[in-house]
Design a protein around this motif. Structure first.
Motif, PDB file in Angstrom:
ATOM      1  N   LEU A   2       0.774  -1.110   0.146  1.00 35.21           N
ATOM      2  CA  LEU A   2      -0.012  -0.180  -0.091  1.00 35.21           C
ATOM      3  C   LEU A   2       0.947   1.349  -0.046  1.00 35.21           C
ATOM      4  O   LEU A   2       1.726   1.504   0.848  1.00 35.21           O
ATOM      5  N   LYS A   3       0.557   2.262  -0.686  1.00 35.56           N
ATOM      6  CA  LYS A   3       1.380   3.551  -0.875  1.00 35.56           C
ATOM      7  C   LYS A   3       0.796   4.510  -0.157  1.00 35.56           C
ATOM      8  O   LYS A   3      -0.621   4.610   0.231  1.00 35.56           O
ATOM      9  N   ASN A   4       1.625   5.126   0.728  1.00 35.19           N
ATOM     10  CA  ASN A   4       0.904   6.138   1.749  1.00 35.19           C
ATOM     11  C   ASN A   4       0.322   7.306   1.068  1.00 35.19           C
ATOM     12  O   ASN A   4       0.823   7.772   0.063  1.00 35.19           O
ATOM     13  N   GLY A   5      -0.662   7.742   1.578  1.00 32.62           N
ATOM     14  CA  GLY A   5      -1.447   8.958   1.388  1.00 32.62           C
ATOM     15  C   GLY A   5      -2.117   9.080   0.052  1.00 32.62           C
ATOM     16  O   GLY A   5      -3.090   9.878  -0.396  1.00 32.62           O
ATOM     17  N   ILE A   6      -2.462   7.697  -0.430  1.00 36.89           N
ATOM     18  CA  ILE A   6      -3.564   7.656  -1.677  1.00 36.89           C
ATOM     19  C   ILE A   6      -4.905   6.919  -1.024  1.00 36.89           C
ATOM     20  O   ILE A   6      -4.828   6.429   0.305  1.00 36.89           O
ATOM     21  N   VAL A   7      -5.788   6.956  -1.715  1.00 35.29           N
ATOM     22  CA  VAL A   7      -7.091   6.110  -1.770  1.00 35.29           C
ATOM     23  C   VAL A   7      -6.827   4.690  -1.572  1.00 35.29           C
ATOM     24  O   VAL A   7      -6.313   4.166  -2.848  1.00 35.29           O
ATOM     25  N   TRP A   8      -6.910   3.709  -0.467  1.00 38.93           N
ATOM     26  CA  TRP A   8      -6.909   2.616  -0.603  1.00 38.93           C
ATOM     27  C   TRP A   8      -7.981   1.875  -1.078  1.00 38.93           C
ATOM     28  O   TRP A   8      -9.136   2.277  -0.813  1.00 38.93           O
ATOM     29  N   GLY A 268      -8.141  18.164   0.484  1.00 36.91           N
ATOM     30  CA  GLY A 268      -8.337  19.516   0.335  1.00 36.91           C
ATOM     31  C   GLY A 268      -8.657  20.217   1.763  1.00 36.91           C
ATOM     32  O   GLY A 268      -8.310  19.601   2.896  1.00 36.91           O
ATOM     33  N   ASP A 269      -9.621  21.127   1.802  1.00 33.12           N
ATOM     34  CA  ASP A 269     -10.212  21.490   2.982  1.00 33.12           C
ATOM     35  C   ASP A 269     -11.607  20.970   3.503  1.00 33.12           C
ATOM     36  O   ASP A 269     -12.549  21.686   3.728  1.00 33.12           O
ATOM     37  N   GLY A 270     -11.486  19.512   3.254  1.00 38.37           N
ATOM     38  CA  GLY A 270     -12.938  18.896   3.475  1.00 38.37           C
ATOM     39  C   GLY A 270     -13.507  18.867   2.341  1.00 38.37           C
ATOM     40  O   GLY A 270     -14.420  17.970   2.061  1.00 38.37           O
ATOM     41  N   ASP A 271     -13.344  19.652   0.929  1.00 36.25           N
ATOM     42  CA  ASP A 271     -14.286  19.570  -0.288  1.00 36.25           C
ATOM     43  C   ASP A 271     -13.855  18.564  -1.018  1.00 36.25           C
ATOM     44  O   ASP A 271     -14.520  18.093  -1.932  1.00 36.25           O
ATOM     45  N   LYS A 272     -12.532  17.665  -0.730  1.00 38.87           N
ATOM     46  CA  LYS A 272     -12.272  16.423  -1.211  1.00 38.87           C
ATOM     47  C   LYS A 272     -12.256  15.337  -0.277  1.00 38.87           C
ATOM     48  O   LYS A 272     -11.291  14.472  -0.406  1.00 38.87           O
ATOM     49  N   TYR A 273     -13.249  15.370   0.600  1.00 43.25           N
ATOM     50  CA  TYR A 273     -13.139  14.291   1.704  1.00 43.25           C
ATOM     51  C   TYR A 273     -12.964  12.925   1.228  1.00 43.25           C
ATOM     52  O   TYR A 273     -12.130  12.111   1.841  1.00 43.25           O
ATOM     53  N   PHE A 274     -13.854  12.526   0.173  1.00 35.61           N
ATOM     54  CA  PHE A 274     -13.859  11.113  -0.110  1.00 35.61           C
ATOM     55  C   PHE A 274     -12.680  10.894  -1.018  1.00 35.61           C
ATOM     56  O   PHE A 274     -12.260   9.636  -1.266  1.00 35.61           O
ATOM     57  N   GLU A 275     -11.578  11.829  -1.277  1.00 37.27           N
ATOM     58  CA  GLU A 275     -10.368  11.485  -1.732  1.00 37.27           C
ATOM     59  C   GLU A 275      -9.378  11.352  -0.888  1.00 37.27           C
ATOM     60  O   GLU A 275      -8.032  11.104  -1.172  1.00 37.27           O
ATOM     61  N   SER A 276      -9.749  11.399   0.336  1.00 40.44           N
ATOM     62  CA  SER A 276      -8.603  11.345   1.480  1.00 40.44           C
ATOM     63  C   SER A 276      -7.985  10.118   1.393  1.00 40.44           C
ATOM     64  O   SER A 276      -8.731   8.839   1.476  1.00 40.44           O
ATOM     65  N   GLY A 277      -6.810   9.899   1.624  1.00 38.75           N
ATOM     66  CA  GLY A 277      -6.105   8.753   1.881  1.00 38.75           C
ATOM     67  C   GLY A 277      -5.442   8.334   3.408  1.00 38.75           C
ATOM     68  O   GLY A 277      -5.771   9.093   4.273  1.00 38.75           O
ATOM     69  N   TYR A 278      -4.569   7.226   3.420  1.00 38.54           N
ATOM     70  CA  TYR A 278      -4.106   6.996   4.894  1.00 38.54           C
ATOM     71  C   TYR A 278      -2.719   6.876   4.569  1.00 38.54           C
ATOM     72  O   TYR A 278      -2.156   6.449   3.613  1.00 38.54           O
ATOM     73  N   VAL A 279      -2.133   6.941   5.857  1.00 42.85           N
ATOM     74  CA  VAL A 279      -0.641   6.776   5.842  1.00 42.85           C
ATOM     75  C   VAL A 279      -0.314   5.753   7.141  1.00 42.85           C
ATOM     76  O   VAL A 279      -1.192   5.673   8.124  1.00 42.85           O
ATOM     77  N   VAL A 280       0.719   5.126   7.034  1.00 46.53           N
ATOM     78  CA  VAL A 280       1.277   4.024   7.931  1.00 46.53           C
ATOM     79  C   VAL A 280       2.990   4.491   8.287  1.00 46.53           C
ATOM     80  O   VAL A 280       3.545   4.504   7.394  1.00 46.53           O
ATOM     81  N   TYR A 281       3.283   5.191   9.655  1.00 44.06           N
ATOM     82  CA  TYR A 281       4.510   5.473   9.759  1.00 44.06           C
ATOM     83  C   TYR A 281       5.227   4.849  10.805  1.00 44.06           C
ATOM     84  O   TYR A 281       4.339   4.547  11.907  1.00 44.06           O
ATOM     85  N   PRO A 282       6.079   4.025  10.851  1.00 48.47           N
ATOM     86  CA  PRO A 282       6.634   3.480  12.061  1.00 48.47           C
ATOM     87  C   PRO A 282       6.953   4.241  13.387  1.00 48.47           C
ATOM     88  O   PRO A 282       7.489   5.511  12.817  1.00 48.47           O
ATOM     89  N   LEU A 283       6.960   4.002  14.417  1.00 48.63           N
ATOM     90  CA  LEU A 283       7.400   4.636  15.408  1.00 48.63           C
ATOM     91  C   LEU A 283       8.428   4.055  16.333  1.00 48.63           C
ATOM     92  O   LEU A 283       8.423   2.629  16.624  1.00 48.63           O
ATOM     93  N   LYS A 284       9.519   4.780  16.585  1.00 47.68           N
ATOM     94  CA  LYS A 284      10.754   4.126  17.347  1.00 47.68           C
ATOM     95  C   LYS A 284      10.959   4.703  18.681  1.00 47.68           C
ATOM     96  O   LYS A 284      10.884   5.939  18.826  1.00 47.68           O
TER      97      LYS A 284
END
Length: 301
Positions: A2-8, A268-284
């Motif tokens: 999965l690529k971060n920041g895009i719609v999965w 966007g500013d909520g105007d593209k809510y349905f185009e929002s993506g997800y991210v996963v970042y490791p925590l150390k």
């Protein structure tokens, strides 16, 4: 991968609608709950065995969900008098072993303004069934907006939410059945305006990540640590870059001892809510605290 920041997409090729969400692991599956603002939906549920291939399971809470009161005095309302939807945001779900119930806590607003600032409760006998809605209320009369849940190994559970117009973060211990607040444990970081709280237990400390209040725009994430949920929390410290790598915290996940940050990259500013993506970042975990590691792909394991 999965690529971060895009719609999965789910296993049927449809966009995953699970924003501001939460994950639990139950009987061999990860269940991912989140906001689904389409049509008459409020909360949708997906499941996966590998955290990569997500199967859509159900629209678990909708405008047509069954409503049922219980011992707490609440307002039972899933749709406004004019037929328009209310807002149910940041749904979180825990499994209660004592009652064999899946209990959802979420942020309720009336869909017209943000003056209700309340808690919404729903339950189900299965993780992905049709949840019954039990209404909304203000815990001890306090405002409650962006929120999260945390469950200890012994079953003790906590609800954490932004209060006083987001100026403070409140930490509540829940009743044994998770259907009410038992006591207000903390009022944290007064006047520092934190939202989108997310909590995890690491090897050395408990950590809470939150964002500043800038609407849909990303900002500098901050975190704090404590030796227990009810113990003394540290002051806030910056994590990630000045936009938290273009994201806002949804929840934190511990996968076989690996700590992960899961966030929303809002469109966007909520105007593209349905185009929002997800991210996963490791925590150390380090001697100095907690570090967020940027990466282009979402690697859960």
């Amino acid at each position: 991968m999965l690529k971060n920041g895009i719609v999965w997409k789910d296993t049927q090729g449809n966009p995953i609608h699970a924003h501001g969400g939460y994950m639990i692991f139950h009987e061999g599956y990860y269940y991912w709950y989140g906001e689904d603002r389409r049509d008459n939906f409020y909360v949708s549920c997906y499941r996966s065995q590998n955290l990569t291939d997500w199967e859509f399971r159900n629209h678990i809470l909708t405008t047509n969900s069954k409503m049922e009161g219980y011992r707490v005095r609440t307002t039972l309302k899933l749709i406004n008098e004019d037929g328009k939807k209310v807002n149910l945001e940041r749904p979180k779900v825990l499994y209660n072993k004592k009652t064999n119930k899946f209990v959802m806590w979420a942020h309720f607003e009336n869909g017209k303004n943000y003056l209700d600032a309340a808690v919404a409760i729903a339950t189900c006998d299965t993780p992905d069934g049709d949840f019954t809605y039990h209404g909304h209320f203000n815990p001890y009369g306090y405002m409650s907006r962006d929120c999260t849940l945390y469950q200890e190994e012994d079953g003790t559970a906590y609800f954490i939410s932004a209060s006083r117009d987001n100026a403070d973060l409140h930490v509540y211990r829940l009743s044994d059945d998770y259907m009410n607040v038992d006591c207000l444990v903390h009022s944290l970081w007064q006047g520092e305006y934190r939202e989108a709280p997310a909590v995890i237990k690491g090897k050395y400390h408990y950590y809470m990540i939150s964002s500043f209040c800038t609407g849909w725009a990303p900002n500098q994430g901050k975190y704090a640590w404590a030796d227990s949920i009810e113990g003394r929390w540290s002051s806030l410290k910056e994590i990630g870059d000045d936009t938290t790598y273009d994201s806002q915290s949804a929840f934190l996940l511990n996968v076989n001892g690996k700590l992960l940050y899961v966030g929303d990259r809002w469109g966007g500013d909520g105007d593209k809510y349905f185009e929002s993506g997800y991210v996963v970042y490791p925590l150390k975990e380090t001697e100095d605290g907690l570090e967020m590691i940027y990466q282009d792909t979402a690697e859960f394991e």
